[in-house]
Design an enzyme around this catalytic site. Structure first.
Site, mmCIF file in Angstrom:
data_model
loop_
_atom_site.group_PDB
_atom_site.id
_atom_site.type_symbol
_atom_site.label_atom_id
_atom_site.label_comp_id
_atom_site.label_asym_id
_atom_site.label_seq_id
_atom_site.Cartn_x
_atom_site.Cartn_y
_atom_site.Cartn_z
ATOM 1 N N LYS A 179 0.860 -1.185 0.000
ATOM 2 C CA LYS A 179 0.000 0.000 0.000
ATOM 3 C C LYS A 179 0.895 1.234 0.000
ATOM 4 C CE LYS A 179 -1.753 2.764 2.906
ATOM 5 N NZ LYS A 179 -1.631 4.000 2.078
ATOM 6 N N GLU A 254 10.744 1.483 9.799
ATOM 7 C CA GLU A 254 11.715 2.581 9.669
ATOM 8 C C GLU A 254 10.909 3.854 9.868
ATOM 9 O OE1 GLU A 254 14.691 1.534 9.563
ATOM 10 O OE2 GLU A 254 13.877 -0.471 9.276
ATOM 11 N N CYS A 288 13.846 11.045 6.032
ATOM 12 C CA CYS A 288 13.864 10.725 7.461
ATOM 13 C C CYS A 288 15.243 10.982 8.059
ATOM 14 C CB CYS A 288 13.408 9.296 7.695
ATOM 15 S SG CYS A 288 14.291 8.113 6.689
ATOM 16 N N GLU A 387 9.618 15.485 13.895
ATOM 17 C CA GLU A 387 10.194 15.238 12.579
ATOM 18 C C GLU A 387 9.819 16.418 11.686
ATOM 19 O OE1 GLU A 387 8.873 11.701 10.305
ATOM 20 O OE2 GLU A 387 11.003 11.619 9.787
HETATM 21 P P1 ADP Z 1 3.316 10.845 6.494
HETATM 22 O O1 ADP Z 1 2.637 11.702 7.532
HETATM 23 O O2 ADP Z 1 4.720 11.211 6.272
HETATM 24 O O3 ADP Z 1 2.501 10.618 5.269
HETATM 25 P P2 ADP Z 1 2.448 8.442 7.623
HETATM 26 O O4 ADP Z 1 3.138 7.616 8.618
HETATM 27 O O5 ADP Z 1 1.170 9.086 7.998
HETATM 28 O O6 ADP Z 1 3.516 9.460 7.152
HETATM 29 O O7 ADP Z 1 2.168 7.622 6.290
HETATM 30 C C1 ADP Z 1 3.007 6.614 5.790
HETATM 31 C C2 ADP Z 1 2.138 5.507 5.236
HETATM 32 O O8 ADP Z 1 1.346 4.968 6.278
HETATM 33 C C3 ADP Z 1 1.168 5.950 4.152
HETATM 34 O O9 ADP Z 1 1.061 4.919 3.186
HETATM 35 C C4 ADP Z 1 -0.122 6.096 4.911
HETATM 36 O O10 ADP Z 1 -1.278 5.952 4.122
HETATM 37 C C5 ADP Z 1 -0.009 4.956 5.892
HETATM 38 N N1 ADP Z 1 -0.843 5.121 7.095
HETATM 39 C C6 ADP Z 1 -1.128 6.264 7.763
HETATM 40 N N2 ADP Z 1 -1.930 5.997 8.823
HETATM 41 C C7 ADP Z 1 -2.140 4.661 8.822
HETATM 42 C C8 ADP Z 1 -2.883 3.771 9.661
HETATM 43 N N3 ADP Z 1 -3.578 4.202 10.701
HETATM 44 N N4 ADP Z 1 -2.875 2.458 9.339
HETATM 45 C C9 ADP Z 1 -2.164 1.999 8.290
HETATM 46 N N5 ADP Z 1 -1.469 2.783 7.467
HETATM 47 C C10 ADP Z 1 -1.447 4.099 7.721
#
Ligand code: ADP
Length: 502
Positions: A179, A254, A288, A387
């Site tokens: 995903k 990570e 990161c 971050e």
């Molecule tokens: P950023 O804020 O840098 O986008 P995130 O950690 O929110 O970083 O997002 C990284 C990935 O994690 C994306 O693919 C996002 O859709 C996914 N993501 C965010 N929230 C969730 C969640 N609750 N469960 C699973 N995947 C998530």
């Protein structure tokens, strides 16, 4: 090539298909604010189809059962296909993320090629050990795939990060559901096209699209998933570990960082300046490991800040498709607002805005933010603690070695750090005290595929890179073999067994 809006569907069992609900979402080009793709949004039912496809491919399909050399052939073909499509993949990733074309094409796409070539070769090196016991037994350890791996990736290097987990997971014999971030899904979908064209066994690689909720959560909590490989923010990593804990899935993450760069007065100033600018602003600062927190020895501080700001003001900001652009727009309007909030809060707490801090006047369209330097940033400002992930740098001074180490370590993160000193004993002594997964000493970001990468503290769980990725994507099995007859306790028998057994 750049105009037509792309129609992106889910990829399940080697077929592209729309979501069952017909629901879609858009991907926006951060440089033009135009909608460049309409993407099928996977709900829990769609995710289930993808997981079941991966499950069947793992439980019954040829992928985990074929010879390693045969899997390596597929991986090498993936590498070749990515390489052949370098131009278009670089272009699409640039348009989807706002990262400069030079970075996406020569950096992330090439990394994708290297990831597949490296892990194709690594297959031959996957092995175990033999542990003899009492001249009677031989314990043989072997590596087996974990099963179905969910790969959840962020927007700041979609292809490089997806392929780093995918190539390693596939090399080990796992099947995958990826995903990508909903903000930058295009190149992962292109990867699916390559999988389709190369006819990998159906279900080995599947791609679902959508935001964290519902798509990511449905994937992470699906009982058919055995392991989660996540790259992204620490709060999301925390949530994913919660979901993974329900059925004790393997988890490798990570996560976030706010990497300190310690610069002593005896550092090679020109080299330190070049490297510090590179680590802070490469990839739009959206990395990161970006060195977004500079700690400079007090005697050098005024000179360093002046020289640094002068260089930052010279950074070429603009259209990411232009070859000379050094910094493009950030990923979204919301992200730019968040960065502005970090800058404002630091200034409210007494820090001084030295340059940038606002969108460049001449770029009214696109999520641009001038490269920004904030000096005298207090340790408790969010700019020092959270971050950053953008072209924003906070600088503050330190008194001595102990003060530098204390400031550098005063964070929940522990991903990366940089140390600059002309005295290598001092540099190494400081490096040893830094609580981070990687320390660069008089060096800027270089990341060889073979080296371990991951974070201390809340910057990560586990390690990837080279053989560390093999550890992350395999289970260790121990097989105990009796090499000759041996005495056993004889339940229910009154007499010991007679020789010939020993
Ligand atoms: P950023 O804020 O840098 O986008 P995130 O950690 O929110 O970083 O997002 C990284 C990935 O994690 C994306 O693919 C996002 O859709 C996914 N993501 C965010 N929230 C969730 C969640 N609750 N469960 C699973 N995947 C998530």
């Amino acid at each position: 090539m750049q105009s037509a809006k792309k129609d992106i569907q889910l990829f399940v069992n080697n077929c592209f298909e729309p979501s069952s609900s017909g629901q879609t979402f858009s991907s926006i080009n951060p440089a033009t604010e135009e909608e460049i793709a309409e993407i099928s949004l996977a709900d829990a039912g769609d995710v289930e189809r993808a997981v079941l496809a991966a499950r069947a491919a793992f439980d019954e399909g040829p992928w985990p059962r074929m010879r390693g050399s045969e899997r390596a052939e597929y991986l090498l073909a993936m590498a070749d296909a990515i390489e052949e499509n370098q131009e278009i993949l670089g272009l699409l990733e640039c348009m989807d993320t706002g990262l400069p074309l030079a970075t996406t094409r020569a950096g992330h796409v090439v990394r994708g090629v290297q990831n597949f070539r490296y892990f194709a070769a690594e297959i031959e090196r996957i092995g175990g050990e033999a542990i003899p016991l009492d001249n009677a037994y031989l314990h043989v350890t072997s590596r087996e795939p974990i099963g179905v791996v969910a790969i959840i990736t962020p927007w700041n290097a979609p292809l490089g990060l997806a392929t780093s987990s995918l190539a390693a997971a596939l090399a080990c014999g796992n099947t995958c559901v990826i995903k990508p971030s909903e903000l930058s899904p295009i190149t992962t979908s292109e990867l699916a096209k390559i999988v389709e064209a190369l006819e990998l066994p159906p279900g080995v690689v599947n791609v679902v699209h959508g935001p964290g909720r519902p798509t990511g959560e449905a994937l992470a909590s699906h009982p058919g998933v055995d392991a989660i490989s996540f790259t992204g923010s620490s709060p999301t990593g925390r949530r994913l570990m919660e979901l993974a804990s329900r059925d004790l899935k393997r988890f490798v993450g990570e996560l976030g960082g706010n990497a300190p760069t310690i610069i002593f007065a005896d550092a090679d100033l020109e080299q330190a300046l070049d490297a510090t600018l590179l680590t802070a602003f490469a990839n739009n600062g959206e990395a990161c490991v970006a060195g977004s927190r500079l700690l400079v020895e007090r005697s050098l501080y005024p000179t360093f800040v002046e020289r640094f700001v002068e260089r930052v003001q010279g950074i070429v900001v603009g259209d990411p498709l232009a070859e000379r652009t050094e910094v493009g727009p950030v990923i979204s309007a919301a992200h730019r607002s968040r960065l502005s909030g970090l800058i404002t809060e630091a200034c409210d707490l007494g820090a001084k805005l030295r340059c940038g801090g606002a969108p460049p006047g001449e770029l009214a369209t696109g999520f641009y933010l001038q490269p920004t330097v904030v000096a005298d940033v207090p340790l408790h400002a969010r700019l020092s603690r959270e971050e950053v992930m953008g072209p924003v740098v906070g600088i503050s001074s330190f008194e001595d070695e102990a003060d530098a180490v204390r400031r550098a370590n005063d964070t929940i993160f522990g991903l990366a750090a940089y140390v600059w000193s002309g005295n290598s004993n001092r540099a190494l002594g400081v490096a040893q005290q830094l609580r981070t997964g990687t320390v660069w000493v008089n060096a800027s970001i270089t990341r060889d595929i073979r080296v371990p990468f991951g974070g201390f503290k809340q910057s990560g769980v586990g390690r990837i890179g080279g053989r560390f990725s093999i550890d992350a994507f395999t289970e260790v099995k121990n097989t105990c073999i009796a090499v000759r007859p041996y005495p056993l306790r004889r339940f229910g028998a009154r007499e010991p067994r007679k020789p010939p057994h020993v």
